[in-house]
Design a protein around this motif. Structure first.
Motif, PDB file in Angstrom:
ATOM      1  N   VAL A   1       0.850  -1.196   0.000  1.00 54.08           N
ATOM      2  CA  VAL A   1       0.000   0.000   0.000  1.00 54.08           C
ATOM      3  C   VAL A   1       0.885   1.245   0.000  1.00 54.08           C
ATOM      4  CG1 VAL A   1      -2.107  -0.814   1.142  1.00 54.08           C
ATOM      5  CG2 VAL A   1      -0.133  -0.181   2.527  1.00 54.08           C
ATOM      6  N   THR A   2       0.349   2.339  -0.539  1.00 55.95           N
ATOM      7  CA  THR A   2       1.093   3.604  -0.534  1.00 55.95           C
ATOM      8  C   THR A   2       0.602   4.451   0.642  1.00 55.95           C
ATOM      9  OG1 THR A   2      -0.543   4.772  -1.878  1.00 55.95           O
ATOM     10  CG2 THR A   2       1.181   3.542  -3.060  1.00 55.95           C
ATOM     11  N   PRO A   3       1.431   5.403   1.074  1.00 57.55           N
ATOM     12  CA  PRO A   3       0.983   6.303   2.147  1.00 57.55           C
ATOM     13  C   PRO A   3      -0.309   7.030   1.758  1.00 57.55           C
ATOM     14  CG  PRO A   3       3.342   6.553   1.772  1.00 57.55           C
ATOM     15  CD  PRO A   3       2.836   5.662   0.684  1.00 57.55           C
ATOM     16  N   GLY A   4      -0.422   7.409   0.484  1.00 60.13           N
ATOM     17  CA  GLY A   4      -1.617   8.115   0.021  1.00 60.13           C
ATOM     18  C   GLY A   4      -2.875   7.265   0.145  1.00 60.13           C
ATOM     19  N   GLN A   5      -2.744   5.973  -0.179  1.00 57.14           N
ATOM     20  CA  GLN A   5      -3.908   5.076  -0.057  1.00 57.14           C
ATOM     21  C   GLN A   5      -4.340   4.951   1.402  1.00 57.14           C
ATOM     22  OE1 GLN A   5      -2.095   1.662  -1.916  1.00 57.14           O
ATOM     23  NE2 GLN A   5      -3.259   1.913  -3.819  1.00 57.14           N
ATOM     24  N   VAL A   6      -3.358   4.859   2.292  1.00 55.69           N
ATOM     25  CA  VAL A   6      -3.688   4.696   3.720  1.00 55.69           C
ATOM     26  C   VAL A   6      -4.368   5.957   4.247  1.00 55.69           C
ATOM     27  CG1 VAL A   6      -2.746   4.300   6.026  1.00 55.69           C
ATOM     28  CG2 VAL A   6      -1.812   3.049   4.077  1.00 55.69           C
ATOM     29  N   LEU A   7      -3.841   7.117   3.842  1.00 57.31           N
ATOM     30  CA  LEU A   7      -4.457   8.378   4.295  1.00 57.31           C
ATOM     31  C   LEU A   7      -5.891   8.500   3.767  1.00 57.31           C
ATOM     32  CD1 LEU A   7      -4.211  11.091   5.730  1.00 57.31           C
ATOM     33  CD2 LEU A   7      -3.164  12.041   3.671  1.00 57.31           C
ATOM     34  N   ALA A   8      -6.105   8.128   2.501  1.00 59.02           N
ATOM     35  CA  ALA A   8      -7.455   8.202   1.930  1.00 59.02           C
ATOM     36  C   ALA A   8      -8.405   7.252   2.657  1.00 59.02           C
ATOM     37  CB  ALA A   8      -7.397   7.873   0.439  1.00 59.02           C
ATOM     38  N   ASP A   9      -7.907   6.055   2.972  1.00 54.96           N
ATOM     39  CA  ASP A   9      -8.730   5.063   3.688  1.00 54.96           C
ATOM     40  C   ASP A   9      -9.140   5.598   5.063  1.00 54.96           C
ATOM     41  OD1 ASP A   9      -9.461   2.017   4.283  1.00 54.96           O
ATOM     42  OD2 ASP A   9      -8.286   2.756   5.974  1.00 54.96           O
ATOM     43  N   ILE A  10      -8.165   6.188   5.749  1.00 57.05           N
ATOM     44  CA  ILE A  10      -8.433   6.714   7.089  1.00 57.05           C
ATOM     45  C   ILE A  10      -9.453   7.856   7.032  1.00 57.05           C
ATOM     46  CG2 ILE A  10      -7.306   8.209   8.806  1.00 57.05           C
ATOM     47  CD1 ILE A  10      -5.049   6.217   8.940  1.00 57.05           C
ATOM     48  N   ARG A  11      -9.261   8.752   6.057  1.00 53.13           N
ATOM     49  CA  ARG A  11     -10.193   9.888   5.946  1.00 53.13           C
ATOM     50  C   ARG A  11     -11.604   9.417   5.601  1.00 53.13           C
ATOM     51  NH1 ARG A  11      -6.025  14.122   3.344  1.00 53.13           N
ATOM     52  NH2 ARG A  11      -5.610  15.272   5.262  1.00 53.13           N
ATOM     53  N   GLU A  12     -11.684   8.420   4.716  1.00 50.35           N
ATOM     54  CA  GLU A  12     -13.007   7.918   4.317  1.00 50.35           C
ATOM     55  C   GLU A  12     -13.706   7.261   5.509  1.00 50.35           C
ATOM     56  OE1 GLU A  12     -12.869   5.471   0.792  1.00 50.35           O
ATOM     57  OE2 GLU A  12     -14.941   4.829   1.063  1.00 50.35           O
ATOM     58  N   ARG A  13     -12.958   6.450   6.237  1.00 48.78           N
ATOM     59  CA  ARG A  13     -13.564   5.778   7.403  1.00 48.78           C
ATOM     60  C   ARG A  13     -13.962   6.780   8.477  1.00 48.78           C
ATOM     61  NH1 ARG A  13     -11.119   1.447  10.562  1.00 48.78           N
ATOM     62  NH2 ARG A  13      -9.012   1.815   9.813  1.00 48.78           N
ATOM     63  N   ASP A  14     -13.081   7.741   8.746  1.00 44.67           N
ATOM     64  CA  ASP A  14     -13.404   8.758   9.766  1.00 44.67           C
ATOM     65  C   ASP A  14     -14.707   9.482   9.422  1.00 44.67           C
ATOM     66  OD1 ASP A  14     -11.053   8.182  11.075  1.00 44.67           O
ATOM     67  OD2 ASP A  14     -10.062  10.081  10.588  1.00 44.67           O
ATOM     68  N   ALA A  15     -14.827   9.874   8.144  1.00 50.01           N
ATOM     69  CA  ALA A  15     -16.019  10.632   7.724  1.00 50.01           C
ATOM     70  C   ALA A  15     -17.269   9.770   7.881  1.00 50.01           C
ATOM     71  CB  ALA A  15     -15.863  11.086   6.283  1.00 50.01           C
ATOM     72  N   ARG A  16     -17.183   8.492   7.476  1.00 48.05           N
ATOM     73  CA  ARG A  16     -18.359   7.612   7.581  1.00 48.05           C
ATOM     74  C   ARG A  16     -18.686   7.339   9.054  1.00 48.05           C
ATOM     75  NH1 ARG A  16     -16.538   3.136   5.084  1.00 48.05           N
ATOM     76  NH2 ARG A  16     -16.957   3.748   2.961  1.00 48.05           N
ATOM     77  N   ASP A  17     -17.642   7.106   9.849  1.00 45.35           N
ATOM     78  CA  ASP A  17     -17.876   6.765  11.265  1.00 45.35           C
ATOM     79  C   ASP A  17     -18.442   7.948  12.053  1.00 45.35           C
ATOM     80  OD1 ASP A  17     -16.880   4.276  10.683  1.00 45.35           O
ATOM     81  OD2 ASP A  17     -14.921   4.590  11.602  1.00 45.35           O
ATOM     82  N   ALA A  18     -17.972   9.153  11.714  1.00 44.40           N
ATOM     83  CA  ALA A  18     -18.454  10.335  12.443  1.00 44.40           C
ATOM     84  C   ALA A  18     -19.801  10.810  11.912  1.00 44.40           C
ATOM     85  CB  ALA A  18     -17.427  11.464  12.328  1.00 44.40           C
ATOM     86  N   GLY A  19     -20.105  10.464  10.652  1.00 45.81           N
ATOM     87  CA  GLY A  19     -21.303  11.002  10.019  1.00 45.81           C
ATOM     88  C   GLY A  19     -22.522  10.120  10.092  1.00 45.81           C
ATOM     89  N   ARG A  20     -22.380   8.861  10.534  1.00 46.05           N
ATOM     90  CA  ARG A  20     -23.552   7.971  10.531  1.00 46.05           C
ATOM     91  C   ARG A  20     -24.561   8.418  11.591  1.00 46.05           C
ATOM     92  NH1 ARG A  20     -19.570   3.566  12.810  1.00 46.05           N
ATOM     93  NH2 ARG A  20     -19.712   4.106  15.004  1.00 46.05           N
ATOM     94  N   ALA A  21     -25.812   8.024  11.390  1.00 49.84           N
ATOM     95  CA  ALA A  21     -26.874   8.468  12.293  1.00 49.84           C
ATOM     96  C   ALA A  21     -26.845   7.695  13.613  1.00 49.84           C
ATOM     97  CB  ALA A  21     -28.231   8.282  11.612  1.00 49.84           C
ATOM     98  N   ASP A  22     -26.525   6.398  13.543  1.00 51.54           N
ATOM     99  CA  ASP A  22     -26.595   5.535  14.724  1.00 51.54           C
ATOM    100  C   ASP A  22     -25.211   5.417  15.379  1.00 51.54           C
ATOM    101  OD1 ASP A  22     -27.567   3.788  16.599  1.00 51.54           O
ATOM    102  OD2 ASP A  22     -27.533   2.044  15.272  1.00 51.54           O
ATOM    103  N   ALA A  23     -25.101   5.839  16.626  1.00 47.97           N
ATOM    104  CA  ALA A  23     -23.856   5.719  17.390  1.00 47.97           C
ATOM    105  C   ALA A  23     -22.643   6.266  16.642  1.00 47.97           C
ATOM    106  CB  ALA A  23     -23.617   4.254  17.791  1.00 47.97           C
ATOM    107  N   PRO A  24     -22.704   7.513  16.208  1.00 51.17           N
ATOM    108  CA  PRO A  24     -21.548   8.073  15.492  1.00 51.17           C
ATOM    109  C   PRO A  24     -20.327   8.180  16.398  1.00 51.17           C
ATOM    110  CG  PRO A  24     -23.090   9.819  16.035  1.00 51.17           C
ATOM    111  CD  PRO A  24     -23.768   8.528  16.409  1.00 51.17           C
ATOM    112  N   MET A  25     -19.162   8.200  15.778  1.00 47.59           N
ATOM    113  CA  MET A  25     -17.932   8.407  16.544  1.00 47.59           C
ATOM    114  C   MET A  25     -17.919   9.845  17.059  1.00 47.59           C
ATOM    115  SD  MET A  25     -14.016   8.276  15.206  1.00 47.59           S
ATOM    116  CE  MET A  25     -14.235   9.534  13.964  1.00 47.59           C
ATOM    117  N   VAL A  26     -17.944   9.988  18.364  1.00 49.27           N
ATOM    118  CA  VAL A  26     -17.909  11.319  18.982  1.00 49.27           C
ATOM    119  C   VAL A  26     -17.368  11.133  20.402  1.00 49.27           C
ATOM    120  CG1 VAL A  26     -20.304  11.150  19.812  1.00 49.27           C
ATOM    121  CG2 VAL A  26     -19.278  13.392  19.464  1.00 49.27           C
ATOM    122  N   ALA A  27     -16.650  12.128  20.874  1.00 51.80           N
ATOM    123  CA  ALA A  27     -16.142  12.022  22.249  1.00 51.80           C
ATOM    124  C   ALA A  27     -17.282  12.199  23.243  1.00 51.80           C
ATOM    125  CB  ALA A  27     -15.082  13.096  22.482  1.00 51.80           C
ATOM    126  N   ALA A  28     -17.295  11.391  24.281  1.00 48.77           N
ATOM    127  CA  ALA A  28     -18.261  11.591  25.366  1.00 48.77           C
ATOM    128  C   ALA A  28     -17.930  12.923  26.053  1.00 48.77           C
ATOM    129  CB  ALA A  28     -18.172  10.440  26.367  1.00 48.77           C
TER     130      ALA A  28
END
Ligand SMILES: Nc1ncnc2c1ncn2[C@@H]1O[C@H](COP(=O)(O)OP(=O)(O)OP(=O)(O)O)[C@@H](O)[C@H]1O
Ligand SMILES: Nc1ccn([C@@H]2O[C@H](COP(=O)(O)O)[C@@H](O)[C@H]2O)c(=O)n1
Length: 201
Positions: A146-173
């Motif tokens: 994998v390239t560093p760029g692919q890993v960064l894109a994967d992380i950004r995509e997952r972060d956005a999906r995890d923080a943006g979902r309606a049910d139990a989004p990623m957020v600090a308590a």
């Protein structure tokens, strides 16, 4: 008596590393809850329906190094947005958290949804660039191409999906201690986390 430590944060922030070290230091059991979603995601890559896979999950399914690939991480993030999948995994996590002798759980919604009454809550972060650099080194070390760029894109995509979902989004308590590991080495990050746990013991 139970004692629960909830550690949340975005992809590759170091929460698993910290959770394992805290568990070892205090003699607690540790559950990497990301593995639950990864195991479900892996089964969907083989054609299974996500809800069926989540309901059929067994503890032994988590013990598999093949779950640590970027493809499985993306599949995990997709199934994690399905409310029925999340609901099927709640009881297992809460039972684990309540075990005698103490437990550390790391994930995205531990301090907010799974264990809102946890004794200690940490929200572990680092910049996306730092997280990508660390995860890239880890994956290359395991032989992934994998390239560093692919890993960064994967992380950004997952972060956005995890923080943006309606049910139990990623957020600090609201009552979580924030720990930014961008400029901390592993020892310093672990010491900061252990000091917070010791303060509540
Ligand atoms: N403070 C740190 N300094 C340097 N490297 C670190 C630090 N913390 C963690 N790492 C490394 O960064 C990588 C990601 O850490 P880790 O697996 O703990 O993150 P995570 O948040 O649990 O990831 P995931 O979201 O995929 O479960 C690992 O290779 C780990 O060794
Ligand atoms: N409590 C959790 C834990 C994980 N997820 C989802 O699983 C994906 C993989 O998790 P890792 O911790 O192994 O990176 C993650 O991107 C989340 O979508 C979750 O939703 N809740």
């Amino acid at each position: 008596m139970s004692f629960t430590v909830a550690i949340d944060g975005p992809a590759a922030s170091g929460k698993g590393t910290i959770a394992r070290a805290v568990a070892a230091r205090f003699g607690f059991a540790h559950l990497d809850t990301g593995l639950l979603y990864r195991a479900v995601g892996a089964r969907t890559l083989l054609g299974e329906e996500p809800e069926v896979a989540a309901r059929a999950l067994r503890a032994e399914d988590l013990d598999n190094e093949d779950l640590r690939t970027p493809e499985v991480a993306q599949a995990a993030s997709r199934v994690a947005a399905i409310p029925e999948v999340r609901a099927a995994l709640v009881d297992f996590q809460r039972s684990f958290a309540m075990r005698a002798g103490g437990a550390v759980l790391d994930g995205r919604d531990i301090g907010t949804v799974i264990c809102p009454e946890a004794d200690v809550k940490l929200f572990v972060t680092a910049s996306a660039e730092v997280r990508a650099r660390r995860r890239h080194a880890e994956l290359v070390g395991k032989g992934h191409d994998v390239t560093p760029g692919q890993v960064l894109a994967d992380i950004r995509e997952r972060d956005a999906r995890d923080a943006g979902r309606a049910d139990a989004p990623m957020v600090a308590a609201e009552d979580a201690m924030h720990l930014d590991t961008s400029t901390l080495d592993i020892d310093a990050a672990v010491e900061a986390a252990c000091a917070e746990v010791a303060r509540h013991r």
